[in-house]
Design an enzyme around this catalytic site. Sequence first.
Site, PDB file in Angstrom:
ATOM      1  N   TRP A   1       0.821  -1.215   0.000  1.00  0.00           N
ATOM      2  CA  TRP A   1       0.000   0.000   0.000  1.00  0.00           C
ATOM      3  C   TRP A   1       0.851   1.259   0.000  1.00  0.00           C
ATOM      4  O   TRP A   1       0.453   2.278  -0.566  1.00  0.00           O
ATOM      5  CB  TRP A   1      -0.994  -0.012   1.156  1.00  0.00           C
TER       6      TRP A   1
ATOM      7  N   ASP B   1      -1.650   6.713   6.410  1.00  0.00           N
ATOM      8  CA  ASP B   1      -2.729   5.840   5.938  1.00  0.00           C
ATOM      9  C   ASP B   1      -3.008   4.848   7.064  1.00  0.00           C
ATOM     10  O   ASP B   1      -2.221   3.944   7.324  1.00  0.00           O
ATOM     11  CB  ASP B   1      -2.273   5.109   4.661  1.00  0.00           C
TER      12      ASP B   1
ATOM     13  N   LYS C   1     -12.141  -1.537   6.051  1.00  0.00           N
ATOM     14  CA  LYS C   1     -11.285  -2.497   6.745  1.00  0.00           C
ATOM     15  C   LYS C   1     -11.780  -2.690   8.174  1.00  0.00           C
ATOM     16  O   LYS C   1     -12.183  -3.771   8.548  1.00  0.00           O
ATOM     17  CB  LYS C   1      -9.824  -2.027   6.737  1.00  0.00           C
TER      18      LYS C   1
HETATM   19  C1  PLP Z   1      -7.359  -1.455   1.355  1.00  0.00           C
HETATM   20  C2  PLP Z   1      -6.329  -0.431   1.570  1.00  0.00           C
HETATM   21  C3  PLP Z   1      -6.201   0.664   0.700  1.00  0.00           C
HETATM   22  C4  PLP Z   1      -7.051   0.834  -0.552  1.00  0.00           C
HETATM   23  O1  PLP Z   1      -8.397   1.005  -0.286  1.00  0.00           O
HETATM   24  P1  PLP Z   1      -9.501   0.983  -1.458  1.00  0.00           P
HETATM   25  O2  PLP Z   1     -10.722   1.494  -0.761  1.00  0.00           O
HETATM   26  O3  PLP Z   1      -9.626  -0.423  -1.931  1.00  0.00           O
HETATM   27  O4  PLP Z   1      -9.055   1.897  -2.521  1.00  0.00           O
HETATM   28  C5  PLP Z   1      -5.224   1.586   0.975  1.00  0.00           C
HETATM   29  N1  PLP Z   1      -4.414   1.469   2.042  1.00  0.00           N
HETATM   30  C6  PLP Z   1      -4.508   0.422   2.896  1.00  0.00           C
HETATM   31  C7  PLP Z   1      -3.588   0.328   4.049  1.00  0.00           C
HETATM   32  C8  PLP Z   1      -5.477  -0.554   2.687  1.00  0.00           C
HETATM   33  O5  PLP Z   1      -5.562  -1.603   3.525  1.00  0.00           O
END
Ligand code: PLP
Length: 362
Positions: free
Chosen positions: A103, A173, A197
């Site tokens: 990511w 993030d 998540k």
């Molecule tokens: C899943 C995830 C993303 C991307 O999210 P989407 O909604 O699928 O675009 C980005 N960063 C992390 C850490 C993630 O787990």
Amino acid sequence: MNYERTFNFSAGPAMMPEPVLEEIRDEMMNYRGSGMCVMEMSHRSKVFEEIRDNAEKDLRELMGIPDNYKVLFVQGGGTVQFAMVPMNLIGEGTACYVETGNWSKKAIAEAKKYGKVEVVASSKDKNYSYVPDCSDLAIPEDASYVYICENETINGTTFFDLPNTKGKILVSDQSSMFLSRPCDVSKYGLIWAGVQKNVGPAGMAVVIIREDLLKEDLPEYVPTYMSYKTHADKDSMYNTPNCWAIYCCGKVFRYLLDNGGLEAMAQRNEDKAKVLYDYLDQSELFKGTVVKEDRSLMNVPFSTGDADTDADVVAETKKAGFDNLKGHRSVGGLRASIYNAMPKEGVEALVAFLKDYEESHR
Ligand SMILES: *Cc1c(COP(=O)(O)O)cnc(C)c1O
């Protein structure tokens, strides 16, 4: 009540707390006397405004978000934030990224489209199985921000200490660890999290941004929707927001507040992850793939070291009533995502299964 639900170890979309799903069910046909479902409501109606306002209020209380930070609900999930962060913050300076897995790699690739990017630390040398020491990074004088993926969902690492950014803005993030433990928001310039998540349904990100980072004078190319200020000025109602996700997330925020808040969540998550890690640490068949100090309490990748055996284990877990234990296609093996909503019994059941598997395959 028994709904014959499975222990779902998906990395996202993922399990939500059952009491929250029940509340949503109960309000489905007629939300609190409004005569309609939240999906059918005008986003400009009083009743929806209250849903939005309460969601923000509860999140602020839950995380102790200081008054000089804005809370935004932005569509497009996590991936849109990979672009939105540099579009809004990179300016003429250098964006510094710590590369700890899939990511952060995606975030780096995206940022390069919008300005100068420097990878200031990386764990690529050991297949992203640890978090590099970030106590004394070579941060350039013109750094616009320092970016981390605080929990790498696919690789299974977590930052337990934040980087020393040498006074520069920290951007994080937090998608796969959002609300899993207390967080001192004042240490960050911007936190964002895709909510599918650890919180609610897919298709939205929560952005927590310090007010002085909301800029008027963005480059010409930045679409209106991609400016954080657009969302901040209109309380995330510049256009029709993801009403359903805001509603569901609001329910989860309330649920977390009613169940001891983030301190209690952290305790539960530590207890839960310990059950699985303790087993993996002594197993002769399965091994965790991340160094002990940096392993995630949310996403636990592990493997037998043999792709065929891994595939067999995944197939057997399915027969045993578990779901989504296959590791991400980019790394293989197995992965158990054990977010807030995964009960400890789910992890205990998984460990019992793995023990049995190990016994019968000696
Ligand atoms: C899943 C995830 C993303 C991307 O999210 P989407 O909604 O699928 O675009 C980005 N960063 C992390 C850490 C993630 O787990």
